[in-house]
Motif scaffolding. Structure first.
Motif, mmCIF file in Angstrom:
data_model
loop_
_atom_site.group_PDB
_atom_site.id
_atom_site.type_symbol
_atom_site.label_atom_id
_atom_site.label_comp_id
_atom_site.label_asym_id
_atom_site.label_seq_id
_atom_site.Cartn_x
_atom_site.Cartn_y
_atom_site.Cartn_z
ATOM 1 N N UNK A 213 45.022 47.683 46.525
ATOM 2 C CA UNK A 213 44.934 49.094 46.145
ATOM 3 C C UNK A 213 45.383 49.348 44.709
ATOM 4 N N UNK A 214 45.952 48.345 44.065
ATOM 5 C CA UNK A 214 46.197 48.475 42.627
ATOM 6 C C UNK A 214 44.887 48.681 41.885
ATOM 7 N N UNK A 215 43.808 48.081 42.431
ATOM 8 C CA UNK A 215 42.490 48.237 41.825
ATOM 9 C C UNK A 215 41.675 49.335 42.500
ATOM 10 N N UNK A 216 41.495 49.232 43.828
ATOM 11 C CA UNK A 216 40.566 50.141 44.502
ATOM 12 C C UNK A 216 41.027 51.587 44.503
ATOM 13 N N UNK A 217 42.340 51.822 44.602
ATOM 14 C CA UNK A 217 42.871 53.188 44.549
ATOM 15 C C UNK A 217 43.469 53.509 43.179
ATOM 16 N N UNK A 218 43.293 52.592 42.220
ATOM 17 C CA UNK A 218 43.745 52.757 40.829
ATOM 18 C C UNK A 218 45.255 52.949 40.710
ATOM 19 N N UNK A 277 40.192 41.254 48.116
ATOM 20 C CA UNK A 277 40.539 42.483 47.387
ATOM 21 C C UNK A 277 41.954 42.399 46.835
ATOM 22 N N UNK A 278 42.855 41.759 47.578
ATOM 23 C CA UNK A 278 44.229 41.609 47.098
ATOM 24 C C UNK A 278 44.278 40.745 45.838
#
Length: 343
Positions: A213-218, A277-278
Motif C-alpha cells: 500500500x506504499x504504492x497502491x494507496x500512495x 505487490x509488497x
C-alpha cells in the motif's frame, strides 16, 4: 405456385425461429464482480482479470466477468452478494467483527510465511475444518487469501513499540485489533482506501498495513516512516465469494467449470499477487525516500513484538470455542502447510 411460396416462407420462418432459439441458448452470461479497491490495485489489475480469463476459457466464452467499482464500504460486499446486487466480490473478514472468527487463524502473528503460502493453507484448512461452521452462510466461497505481512507505517519515526502507546492508528479489524489493544494505541476504524486522506489530514498518526500500500494507496507520500518486522505483525484474511443463486442458474457444466478454476488455484494466485505487490511497494517506498527500518530476528524491536504476542493463540482458541470445530488442530495444520509450502 402459391403453395410452394407459402411452404418456402414457412421453412424460412422456422429457420429464423430455430436460429433465435439457438442463439438464446448460447447467450453469454455476465458475472458482475463488485470491487472496493482502486482499479490500479493488484486485486483489480491482476487477480480479477486473471480469474476472469480462466472463467471465460473454462466456460468456452459462455460466462464473461465484469468488475464494477464504487459500491460502498467493503464490509457491505457480503450483503450485496447475498442480495444479488452483484454476483461476486471479495472483502476483509475483519470488517465484520463477530461473524468471522475462525478466519483469524491465518492472521495470528509469527506465521513466517508468504501470502501465497498462507493463502493455500487458509483454503485447505477452511475446507477441512472451518466450512462446516457456516460463517459464510448465504455465500459460495470461491477463494480465501491473505495480504502480505502487516507492517507499521507512521507519519513520524518511532524507535520502539512502546512509543506507539496513545498514538492514533487506523486498524482494519481482526487480529489487528488485539495487537493494537496490547500496544495501547488509540484505534481508528476506516476502510483501507480512506487511509491516505486520513494520514494527509493528520486524523491518524499511522496505520498497520502491508508494504504494497506504499504504492497502491500512495502511502509513500504521507507515511514516510516504516518499520518492517520479520514476518510482519499479522496477515489479513480475505474471502472471494459468489451468490449461490447465480451459480445455481448456470448449467451444471459451467458451474463446475467456474469452481474448477477457483478454490485453491484462485487462492494461491491471489496470495502471490499480493506478495508481488509488497515487493513493488517496498521498491516504490525506497525510491520515494521513505525511512524504512528493516528489523532482523533477534533485534530489540523483534523481541519486543514476540513478547507482545504471548498468549494470543490461547485467546484465539477461546474466542472460537462456540464454533464446534477442532480449532487447535486446524491452527497447527495451517502453520505446517504454510511453513512447508513449496510452489
Amino acid at each position: 405456385m402459391k403453395s410452394r411460396l407459402l411452404k418456402k416462407l414457412q421453412l424460412t420462418l422456422s429457420g429464423v425461429l430455430l436460429t433465435s432459439v439457438a442463439l438464446t441458448a448460447s447467450a453469454q452470461t455476465t458475472l458482475r464482480v463488485g470491487s472496493w479497491l482502486p482499479p490500479n490495485h493488484p486485486q483489480n489489475s491482476v487477480v480479477w482479470p486473471t480469474w476472469s480469463k480462466w472463467v471465460e476459457e473454462a466456460t468456452e466464452g459462455r460466462v464473461k466477468v465484469e468488475v464494477e467499482y464504487g459500491l460502498g464500504h467493503p464490509k457491505t460486499m457480503f450483503e450485496l452478494v447475498e442480495d444479488g446486487v452483484v454476483d461476486a466480490s471479495f472483502s476483509y473478514h475483519g470488517y465484520v467483527p463477530g461473524r468471522f472468527k475462525l478466519t483469524q487463524a491465518v492472521e495470528q502473528p509469527l506465521l513466517g510465511a508468504s501470502a501465497e503460502a498462507a493463502s493455500v493453507a487458509h483454503w485447505r484448512v477452511f475446507e477441512k475444518y472451518f466450512a462446516k461452521a457456516q460463517e459464510h452462510d448465504g455465500l459460495e466461497v470461491i477463494g480465501l487469501f491473505t495480504h502480505g505481512p502487516g507492517q507499521i507505517h507512521m507519519a513520524e519515526p518511532i524507535k520502539s513499540l512502546a512509543e506507539l502507546e496513545g498514538k492514533k492508528i487506523r486498524l482494519g479489524g481482526g487480529v489487528q485489533g488485539e495487537i493494537g489493544h496490547r500496544l495501547g494505541v488509540t484505534a481508528v476504524g476506516a476502510p483501507a482506501p480512506k487511509v491516505y486522506e486520513m494520514m494527509q489530514q493528520g486524523v491518524i498518526d499511522g496505520v498497520f498495513i502491508p508494504m504494497g500500500e506504499q504504492k497502491t494507496l500512495r502511502l509513500k507520500e504521507v507515511a514516510k516512516n516504516v518499520i518492517v518486522l520479520p514476518g510482519g505483525m499479522y496477515l489479513g484474511s480475505f474471502a472471494m465469494f459468489m451468490n449461490p443463486d447465480f451459480l445455481a442458474d448456470l448449467s451444471d457444466k459451467d458451474r463446475k467449470a467456474i469452481m474448477g478454476v477457483s478454490g485453491e488455484k484462485l487462492s494461491a494466485m491471489a496470495g502471490k499477487a499480493w506478495d508481488e505487490a509488497d515487493g513493488a511497494g517496498l521498491a516504490a517506498a525506497k525510491d520515494a525516500g521513505v525511512n524504512i527500518t528493516e528489523v532482523k530476528t533477534g533485534d530489540a524491536l523483534a523481541n519486543e513484538f514476540v513478547a507482545l504476542t504471548k498468549g494470543m493463540d490461547e485467546a484465539f482458541l477461546k474466542s472460537v470455542a462456540d464454533r464446534n470445530v477442532d480449532a487447535e488442530a486446524a491452527l497447527a495444520e495451517l502453520r505446517q502447510i504454510a511453513r512447508s509450502y513449496d510452489k
